[in-house]
Design an enzyme around this catalytic site. Structure first.
Site, PDB file in Angstrom:
ATOM      1  CG  ASN A   6      -1.923   1.119   1.159  1.00 51.92           C
ATOM      2  OD1 ASN A   6      -1.808   2.355   0.483  1.00 51.92           O
ATOM      3  ND2 ASN A   6      -2.805   1.029   2.192  1.00 51.92           N
ATOM      4  CE  LYS A  64      -0.149   3.203   6.090  1.00 52.93           C
ATOM      5  NZ  LYS A  64      -1.794   3.395   5.922  1.00 52.93           N
ATOM      6  NE  ARG A 112      -4.931   3.116  -1.191  1.00 51.99           N
ATOM      7  CZ  ARG A 112      -4.548   4.115  -1.123  1.00 51.99           C
ATOM      8  NH1 ARG A 112      -3.323   4.434  -0.298  1.00 51.99           N
ATOM      9  NH2 ARG A 112      -5.478   5.361  -1.127  1.00 51.99           N
ATOM     10  CG  HIS A 167     -11.486   6.335   1.666  1.00 52.87           C
ATOM     11  ND1 HIS A 167     -11.682   7.620   2.096  1.00 52.87           N
ATOM     12  CD2 HIS A 167      -9.972   6.400   1.764  1.00 52.87           C
ATOM     13  CE1 HIS A 167     -11.019   8.369   2.530  1.00 52.87           C
ATOM     14  NE2 HIS A 167      -9.701   7.550   2.446  1.00 52.87           N
ATOM     15  N   GLY A 215     -11.047   8.669   8.826  1.00 55.30           N
ATOM     16  CA  GLY A 215      -9.546   8.646   9.057  1.00 55.30           C
ATOM     17  C   GLY A 215      -9.009  10.032   9.060  1.00 55.30           C
ATOM     18  N   GLY A 260      -8.304  11.130   5.755  1.00 57.71           N
ATOM     19  CA  GLY A 260      -9.174  11.394   4.758  1.00 57.71           C
ATOM     20  C   GLY A 260     -10.356  10.951   5.454  1.00 57.71           C
ATOM     21  NE  ARG A 290      -7.152  14.929   1.860  1.00 59.22           N
ATOM     22  CZ  ARG A 290      -7.496  13.499   1.826  1.00 59.22           C
ATOM     23  NH1 ARG A 290      -8.353  13.004   0.848  1.00 59.22           N
ATOM     24  NH2 ARG A 290      -6.694  12.669   2.338  1.00 59.22           N
ATOM     25  N   GLY A 307     -13.592   7.001  13.230  1.00 55.62           N
ATOM     26  CA  GLY A 307     -14.746   5.905  13.028  1.00 55.62           C
ATOM     27  C   GLY A 307     -14.877   4.743  14.317  1.00 55.62           C
ATOM     28  CD  GLU A 360      -7.537   1.554   2.857  1.00 57.33           C
ATOM     29  OE1 GLU A 360      -7.497   1.513   1.936  1.00 57.33           O
ATOM     30  OE2 GLU A 360      -7.028   1.988   3.847  1.00 57.33           O
TER      31      GLU A 360
END
Ligand code: ADP
Length: 401
Positions: free
Chosen positions: A7, A14, A93, A182, A212, A214, A243, A334, A386
């Site tokens: 990722n 990652k 990813r 996402h 998250g 984002g 953002r 979350g 993910e």
């Protein structure tokens, strides 16, 4: 046999190495701050599903290519992988799959070309993924590689949801439309929700909230994404850590006119200096919750705005879904911020969304229901993973050929 998940983001790589048989983690880690003196590789080594050891090594790396080469050396040195023949596949990813990819794809020359073609839509992320794919291709041409696209899950959106009300030419010539991001996380959360509720995903209507740094919301009807809050880029939609999310686009013209700011400065302002950070000076919910307890008015306003904007999306998605089975919270905020979950759900009782404050305030480490008995909508907290979803899709793609 093992599966390696990659990722690669805007400043880090990652990775997670899992057993093909049960997808249990062998080692997971991150190479971060590439190109800076702080560059390092940090890893968690697992034994029987638990973290057994931690490792950190500083390295001076000047490029992503060096980062991927270091990762390969690291995995074969210990060895986590004894022989390249033990690696069944590598799942990457990839942020942008444009309109071409409606699901994951086995990487071939045409797939590489298509990822290249989408570089203008993800100028930071897609080139990094391509570097990773190429390094592995050069060193292990025989190992299958799979691309898992952030945008693919949302390719089921109908045109009325994905088109902008702009002249048609902007879509046909410049591919300006809403893509959403996402996707892997929304898909994973939706699959886990179906498992937890013991129903097939195809029979469920869900709103998934990936909160998250984002943040995005998705409306999932009968298991398929019919709308999502992010658009052409990950800037549209919910208020995020740094953002802005939705704003009047004319603010940009107004700013260039009256502040003298150039487009680059405004782009930075909207992507890196806005959201929670812009309103209260922090984008970390732990810090913001601490400030709220001290009565800090900017922090209180920031969370009020953050939750109010999520609530508006829930209302909109409730309207388009025609019935809601579950509201799902996932990702850092979350999963961990009971304050955000409570504030988002409060006042939605007329939608059948009734949170249980006690269950909500307990520590949550696995997929959990937090609605009260009177709630007709299930409220779920699902820890994001993910990398696991990428491993699953890599395996599925491998089986499908
Ligand atoms: P990303 O992958 O987008 O970088 P994450 O999903 O890891 O982000 O979420 C990071 C955010 O989650 C942090 O910025 C912080 O606001 C929030 N967060 C993490 N842990 C907690 C916690 N224990 N309580 C409240 N918020 C948390």
């Amino acid at each position: 046999m093992k599966i390696l998940v990659i990722n690669a983001g805007s400043s880090s790589i990652k990775f997670k190495l899992v057993e093909q048989q049960d997808l249990s983690t062998i080692v997971a880690g991150i190479i971060e701050c590439i190109g800076t003196p702080d560059c390092k590789i940090s890893c968690h080594i697992y034994k029987a599903g638990e973290i057994n050891a931690k490792q950190e090594e500083a390295h001076l790396l000047s490029s992503y290519r060096e980062g991927f080469e270091l990762l390969i050396k690291y995995l074969f040195k210990r060895p986590f992988i004894k022989d390249p023949g033990h690696l069944a596949a590598i799942g990457h990813r990839v942020v942008h799959g444009g309109e071409q990819f409606k699901q994951s794809a086995l990487i071939t020359e045409p797939v590489i070309e298509a990822i290249k073609k989408n570089i203008p839509l993800a100028p930071i992320h897609n080139p990094v993924s391509l570097t990773g794919i190429n390094v592995f291709l050069e060193m292990f041409p025989e190992i299958p590689q799979v691309a898992i696209f952030d945008t693919a899950f949302h390719q089921t959106m109908p045109a009325k949801a994905f088109r902008y009300p702009l002249p048609e030419q902007l879509y046909t010539e410049y591919r300006i439309r809403r893509y959403g991001f996402h996707g892997t996380s929304h898909q994973y959360a939706a699959n886990c929700a179906a498992e937890l509720l013991c129903k097939p995903l195809s029979k469920l209507n869900l709103i998934t909230l990936h909160l998250g740094n984002g943040a995005s919301a998705a409306a999932i009807k009968s298991g398929r994404s019919i709308d999502t809050s992010m658009g052409l880029t990950p800037l549209e939609g919910l208020m995020m850590g740094a953002r802005s999310g939705d704003i009047d686009p004319a603010i940009i013209f107004y700013m260039t006119h009256f502040s003298g700011y150039g487009y680059e400065k405004i782009e930075r302002l909207l992507n890196q200096e806005s959201g929670l950070l812009g309103v209260c000076g922090s984008n970390d919910l732990r810090e913001i919750e601490r400030l709220i307890k001290q009565g800090d008015e900017r922090a209180i306003l920031a969370i009020d705005m953050y939750c109010y904007r999520i609530k508006k999306y829930i209302g909109a998605y409730f309207a388009i879904l025609g019935g809601l089975d579950g509201l799902v919270f996932t990702a850092g905020v979350g999963e961990n911020s009971s304050i955000v979950r409570l504030q988002v759900c409060q006042g939605l009782e007329h939608f059948g969304i009734c949170i249980n404050p006690e269950k909500n305030s307990e520590e949550i480490n696995s997929a959990t229901e937090i609605q009260s008995d009177s709630s007709t909508v299930k409220i779920l907290v699902i820890p994001a993973d993910e990398e696991l979803e990428i491993a699953r899709q890599t395996l599925a793609c491998l089986h499908n050929g």
